[in-house]
Design a protein around this motif. Sequence first.
Motif, PDB file in Angstrom:
ATOM      1  N   LEU A 406       2.360  12.230   9.880  1.00 35.97           N
ATOM      2  CA  LEU A 406       2.645  12.102   8.458  1.00 35.97           C
ATOM      3  C   LEU A 406       1.568  12.836   7.661  1.00 35.97           C
ATOM      4  O   LEU A 406       0.394  12.814   8.048  1.00 35.97           O
ATOM      5  N   PRO A 407       1.955  13.460   6.567  1.00 36.28           N
ATOM      6  CA  PRO A 407       0.953  14.183   5.769  1.00 36.28           C
ATOM      7  C   PRO A 407      -0.049  13.213   5.146  1.00 36.28           C
ATOM      8  O   PRO A 407       0.256  12.049   4.881  1.00 36.28           O
ATOM      9  N   ARG A 408      -1.256  13.714   4.895  1.00 41.17           N
ATOM     10  CA  ARG A 408      -2.273  12.900   4.228  1.00 41.17           C
ATOM     11  C   ARG A 408      -2.267  13.136   2.712  1.00 41.17           C
ATOM     12  O   ARG A 408      -2.766  12.310   1.959  1.00 41.17           O
ATOM     13  N   ASP A 409      -1.729  14.260   2.298  1.00 39.98           N
ATOM     14  CA  ASP A 409      -1.599  14.531   0.869  1.00 39.98           C
ATOM     15  C   ASP A 409      -0.652  13.508   0.244  1.00 39.98           C
ATOM     16  O   ASP A 409       0.477  13.313   0.717  1.00 39.98           O
ATOM     17  N   GLU A 410      -1.090  12.845  -0.823  1.00 37.73           N
ATOM     18  CA  GLU A 410      -0.334  11.716  -1.361  1.00 37.73           C
ATOM     19  C   GLU A 410       1.038  12.116  -1.866  1.00 37.73           C
ATOM     20  O   GLU A 410       2.022  11.402  -1.654  1.00 37.73           O
ATOM     21  N   ASP A 411       1.149  13.265  -2.527  1.00 39.15           N
ATOM     22  CA  ASP A 411       2.451  13.674  -3.035  1.00 39.15           C
ATOM     23  C   ASP A 411       3.430  13.949  -1.895  1.00 39.15           C
ATOM     24  O   ASP A 411       4.598  13.528  -1.942  1.00 39.15           O
ATOM     25  N   SER A 412       2.954  14.653  -0.861  1.00 37.97           N
ATOM     26  CA  SER A 412       3.823  14.955   0.274  1.00 37.97           C
ATOM     27  C   SER A 412       4.216  13.680   1.018  1.00 37.97           C
ATOM     28  O   SER A 412       5.372  13.505   1.428  1.00 37.97           O
ATOM     29  N   LEU A 413       3.226  12.780   1.176  1.00 40.83           N
ATOM     30  CA  LEU A 413       3.523  11.524   1.859  1.00 40.83           C
ATOM     31  C   LEU A 413       4.515  10.697   1.053  1.00 40.83           C
ATOM     32  O   LEU A 413       5.449  10.098   1.613  1.00 40.83           O
ATOM     33  N   ALA A 414       4.356  10.652  -0.259  1.00 40.03           N
ATOM     34  CA  ALA A 414       5.278   9.896  -1.112  1.00 40.03           C
ATOM     35  C   ALA A 414       6.702  10.418  -0.964  1.00 40.03           C
ATOM     36  O   ALA A 414       7.667   9.634  -0.900  1.00 40.03           O
ATOM     37  N   ALA A 415       6.836  11.748  -0.908  1.00 38.02           N
ATOM     38  CA  ALA A 415       8.168  12.335  -0.759  1.00 38.02           C
ATOM     39  C   ALA A 415       8.806  11.897   0.559  1.00 38.02           C
ATOM     40  O   ALA A 415      10.011  11.569   0.609  1.00 38.02           O
ATOM     41  N   ASP A 423      11.514   3.362  -1.952  1.00 40.37           N
ATOM     42  CA  ASP A 423      11.662   3.872  -3.314  1.00 40.37           C
ATOM     43  C   ASP A 423      11.669   2.685  -4.285  1.00 40.37           C
ATOM     44  O   ASP A 423      12.612   1.894  -4.291  1.00 40.37           O
ATOM     45  N   PRO A 424      10.567   2.495  -5.033  1.00 42.93           N
ATOM     46  CA  PRO A 424       9.416   3.407  -5.183  1.00 42.93           C
ATOM     47  C   PRO A 424       8.464   3.306  -3.980  1.00 42.93           C
ATOM     48  O   PRO A 424       8.415   2.293  -3.303  1.00 42.93           O
ATOM     49  N   PRO A 425       7.652   4.341  -3.780  1.00 41.30           N
ATOM     50  CA  PRO A 425       6.815   4.402  -2.583  1.00 41.30           C
ATOM     51  C   PRO A 425       5.411   3.816  -2.758  1.00 41.30           C
ATOM     52  O   PRO A 425       4.620   3.833  -1.818  1.00 41.30           O
ATOM     53  N   GLY A 426       5.087   3.325  -3.944  1.00 46.90           N
ATOM     54  CA  GLY A 426       3.701   2.950  -4.240  1.00 46.90           C
ATOM     55  C   GLY A 426       3.097   1.961  -3.258  1.00 46.90           C
ATOM     56  O   GLY A 426       1.981   2.158  -2.751  1.00 46.90           O
ATOM     57  N   ALA A 427       3.799   0.857  -2.961  1.00 42.81           N
ATOM     58  CA  ALA A 427       3.255  -0.167  -2.071  1.00 42.81           C
ATOM     59  C   ALA A 427       3.044   0.390  -0.665  1.00 42.81           C
ATOM     60  O   ALA A 427       2.027   0.117  -0.010  1.00 42.81           O
ATOM     61  N   ALA A 428       3.996   1.189  -0.212  1.00 40.00           N
ATOM     62  CA  ALA A 428       3.863   1.780   1.117  1.00 40.00           C
ATOM     63  C   ALA A 428       2.700   2.760   1.167  1.00 40.00           C
ATOM     64  O   ALA A 428       1.954   2.818   2.161  1.00 40.00           O
ATOM     65  N   LEU A 429       2.510   3.528   0.106  1.00 41.86           N
ATOM     66  CA  LEU A 429       1.369   4.456   0.053  1.00 41.86           C
ATOM     67  C   LEU A 429       0.048   3.699   0.178  1.00 41.86           C
ATOM     68  O   LEU A 429      -0.854   4.110   0.920  1.00 41.86           O
ATOM     69  N   ARG A 430      -0.064   2.598  -0.561  1.00 44.09           N
ATOM     70  CA  ARG A 430      -1.315   1.821  -0.512  1.00 44.09           C
ATOM     71  C   ARG A 430      -1.544   1.224   0.884  1.00 44.09           C
ATOM     72  O   ARG A 430      -2.664   1.248   1.400  1.00 44.09           O
ATOM     73  N   THR A 431      -0.468   0.711   1.485  1.00 49.75           N
ATOM     74  CA  THR A 431      -0.621   0.090   2.807  1.00 49.75           C
ATOM     75  C   THR A 431      -1.052   1.113   3.843  1.00 49.75           C
ATOM     76  O   THR A 431      -1.972   0.868   4.644  1.00 49.75           O
ATOM     77  N   ILE A 432      -0.420   2.281   3.853  1.00 50.03           N
ATOM     78  CA  ILE A 432      -0.778   3.317   4.837  1.00 50.03           C
ATOM     79  C   ILE A 432      -2.201   3.806   4.595  1.00 50.03           C
ATOM     80  O   ILE A 432      -2.959   4.061   5.542  1.00 50.03           O
ATOM     81  N   ALA A 433      -2.589   3.920   3.325  1.00 49.58           N
ATOM     82  CA  ALA A 433      -3.961   4.325   3.022  1.00 49.58           C
ATOM     83  C   ALA A 433      -4.957   3.298   3.561  1.00 49.58           C
ATOM     84  O   ALA A 433      -6.022   3.651   4.104  1.00 49.58           O
ATOM     85  N   GLU A 434      -4.633   2.007   3.430  1.00 54.02           N
ATOM     86  CA  GLU A 434      -5.514   0.964   3.966  1.00 54.02           C
ATOM     87  C   GLU A 434      -5.582   1.032   5.485  1.00 54.02           C
ATOM     88  O   GLU A 434      -6.647   0.849   6.077  1.00 54.02           O
ATOM     89  N   ARG A 436      -5.154   3.737   7.351  1.00 59.33           N
ATOM     90  CA  ARG A 436      -5.935   4.919   7.715  1.00 59.33           C
ATOM     91  C   ARG A 436      -7.415   4.738   7.384  1.00 59.33           C
ATOM     92  O   ARG A 436      -8.272   5.354   8.028  1.00 59.33           O
ATOM     93  N   GLY A 437      -7.713   3.893   6.408  1.00 55.44           N
ATOM     94  CA  GLY A 437      -9.105   3.646   6.059  1.00 55.44           C
ATOM     95  C   GLY A 437      -9.775   2.600   6.927  1.00 55.44           C
ATOM     96  O   GLY A 437     -10.954   2.284   6.730  1.00 55.44           O
ATOM     97  N   GLY A 438      -9.037   2.048   7.896  1.00 52.37           N
ATOM     98  CA  GLY A 438      -9.631   1.073   8.801  1.00 52.37           C
ATOM     99  C   GLY A 438      -9.897  -0.274   8.172  1.00 52.37           C
ATOM    100  O   GLY A 438     -10.791  -1.005   8.612  1.00 52.37           O
ATOM    101  N   LYS A 439      -9.115  -0.635   7.151  1.00 56.44           N
ATOM    102  CA  LYS A 439      -9.353  -1.916   6.480  1.00 56.44           C
ATOM    103  C   LYS A 439      -9.115  -3.088   7.429  1.00 56.44           C
ATOM    104  O   LYS A 439      -9.840  -4.091   7.403  1.00 56.44           O
ATOM    105  N   LEU A 440      -8.086  -2.979   8.272  1.00 55.97           N
ATOM    106  CA  LEU A 440      -7.773  -4.055   9.197  1.00 55.97           C
ATOM    107  C   LEU A 440      -8.665  -3.977  10.430  1.00 55.97           C
ATOM    108  O   LEU A 440      -8.999  -2.889  10.908  1.00 55.97           O
TER     109      LEU A 440
END
Length: 898
Positions: A406-415, A423-434, A436-440
């Motif tokens: 999956l792309p790391r660029d937020e716009d490409s990932l949102a698409a 749709d909307p992708p906001g919650a999914a974007l935040r979860t995937i970012a967390e 990838r950031g190793g929050k869990l």
Amino acid sequence: MDASSRQSALDRLTAHAPFLARLAELNPDDVARYLSEGTNAALAEVSAPPVSDDIMRTLRQWRGRMALLLALGDLSGEHDVATTTRLLSDFADQACDAALAAAFAERVPDEKPRGLSVIALGKLGSHELNYSSDIDPILIFDPETLPRRSRDDPGEAAVRIARRMTEILSARTGDGHVLRVDLRLRPHPEVTPIVLPVEAAISYYESEALAWEQAAFIRSRASAGDRALGEHFLSAIQPFIWRRSLDFRQLKEIGAMSDRIRDHFAQGQAFGPGFDLKRGRGGIREIEFFAQVHQLIYGGRDPSLRVPATVDALAALAVAGRIEADDADRLSGHYATLRRIEHRLQMIEDQQTHCLPTQAAALDCVARLDGEANGTALLAMLEPVVADVGSCYDRLVAERAATTGLPRDEDSLAAQLIAAGFDPPGAALRTIAEWRGGKLRALRSPAALDALETMLPELVKALGAAPDPQATLVRFDKLVAGLPSAINFFHLLGAQPALARIATRILSLAPTLADALGTRAQLIEGLIDQRAFDAPATKEQLAAEWAPGLAALDYERLLDRVRDHVGERRFAYGAQLVAGATDPLAIACGYSELAEAALQVLADATVAEFVAAHGRVPDSELVVLALGRLGGRALTHASDLDLIYLFTGDHLAESDGPRPLGATTYYNRLAQRVTGAMSVPTAAGKLYDVDTRLRPQGAQGPLVVTVDSFERYQREEAWTWEHMALLRARPVYGSDAAKAEVQGIIDDLLKIPRDPAKLAADAAEMRSKIAAHKPASGALDIKGGPGGLVDLEFAMQVTQLVSGQCHDPNIAAALGCMKAAGLVPPEVVEAHGLLARMLVMLRLTAPEGEPPTAAARQLVASQCGEPGWSQLLAAHDAARQEIANWWASIRPGQENGK
């Protein structure tokens, strides 16, 4: 085999295999016997030489005679490839034994060889040895039993004996050699001695071994030396070889190793002269890897797949339904062809080669040795074989092909997320970012993040296709948050995209299964096997399936393993419901068979433990009576088990063991232990809640009574509702004779003539008490409330006892009988089918009694035979009305009494 075929084989050998031609000159008597009587008769005259000072020479002469005769048997067609490789392997075993005996005799002449074992790996381990193959053993020793000189350190003595054995086999003299011995497959060969202490070896394979070592031990056996020691070692490391919990990271490493071999040996090499029959694309190793990868995936759960020989493994995989039978047949034939030509290459000059010659004359020589006209004909025969093998292996490795991620660029990932269904992708974007950031916690290692990226594309597709993508993503995030490590779980989903789709459907639709998955993520592995979606197994099938893996376990491990088995199967049955693959009533029966199988295994084991301490009560045994939903073979996913414990024989008797007990004390303690075996949580989790309050005199009475006491109580003291409960009673544990005795008592009790008015009044009074004590929890309380399943059971039980007919503990079967006898309105039978299916489905999708989620409603409706939720609710209301009307027609005004 006629004489002309034997002569043809000898002529080809003489003309095209100089090494074997020299052996024929040295052993004319063997050749003559072969020509006159055949290969087997000639081999019968050849035996291993005795241990002597001349062991180096005599072993090599023996090897020469065996090589000659086995080659003639192969070339003449008297032996097929499997026979030839087995006889070569048997020879190697005997040679190792002879060399080891000689080494012991030189160092400790008065001692018999013991305490040192040869563990064969590779082709020797699977009885598939080549003509000129190395052998790849691991040598282990037991410091306690190894004979040695008085001042010898055990480790030094073992190394000296092992080194001498290797020299006797491998050293090249004027008579040649016996076997090349490669000891580099042992752990850390650059620093470890050539022979390892057995306990140190076990410790290594239990804690440190690498992926390729696991694959290597698929083909392993104690082949020479102290075989009892070798079997002990291999038995101890079985959990390392055959892992119940799949490690897809290791499978990925094994696949990568295969890819590296293919790249190294086949890159830029088109099939033709110079082709490597062993390592090239479509060669021998790819068939072996094809079988081994499937064995690693499935063999931990299916002992029938733990066979070392490649062709046997392919056949077992086909029988088990893991690979297509046609693939197994073709690959087995190709394996024989490739191995046969490999043997021809090695026969010529006893060289460990696997490559077709590059020069035309040499290739012609190989072809003619095999009976082909020339090298061109040989290549024409081999080319489709190699192409088909390569194609099969390509399909195996396709699922490991690299993904773009999956792309790391937020716009490409949102698409991409919007396209997948977020749709909307906001919650999914935040979860995937967390993530990838190793929050869990489970995502804080580089290996975990690498595994995450591998499976993210398929996961997003699967989550987006769920009925409620956002809610499913939240549940998946919660699941991952509870894992100590997500590496293997992610590798599993990445390697098996279909499982990702099933997992997301479970998370979206079935909270009960989602909770189980959060506790044991490896439960999803059981769904890899498509047989997980077969019709539910009977208790006999389950017992047979479990038996091989339970036989050697101690009691505590047995409790854990049975909980594992039940949890996996119960999860699979739930997955069938979520997939809409099976009628909920069939699953309810499957749940019951599963509980009975667990009870049989655990009660047997508990009785055996108890007998060891206290002996047996003569002419007596434990009997378990099931009531309620287990008695009626209609459990839901989380049903309790209603049990009554009885025992046969004299209550004044005493057990005959080292710590004797009176019969009543004996069976009360035994029943407590059986209940504990079924209900106490262990490291593997919880099994069942067991309810014993339906026993005579309820919770105030003894846990266990004699069969005679049970009968007397039921005849003289029992309340009407207790006889109603007996309509769902069924003996589920004990000897056939004891169960038949108890069933006979129940049958007689249920035939007792009743006063219809008093019976109806008693039932009505009890139903009112139940309603007051436990009112309906809501409109979808399928059991409680007017017209629910409890009303249905009361109405039918009164009818059964009054009529004396249709005493089947299964409600559906009893209703069918009653319908045929005109004892029940036909509409009630259909109403029961609808409500019973709803109960099973709602226990899975709405376990707390709340309405199912919007996403789950369509699933519940479909599984109950309705097109949608509104239609299901209408059918539900109509069904309850039919049941309520029937119960009202039976229920009179209340009166007191028994």
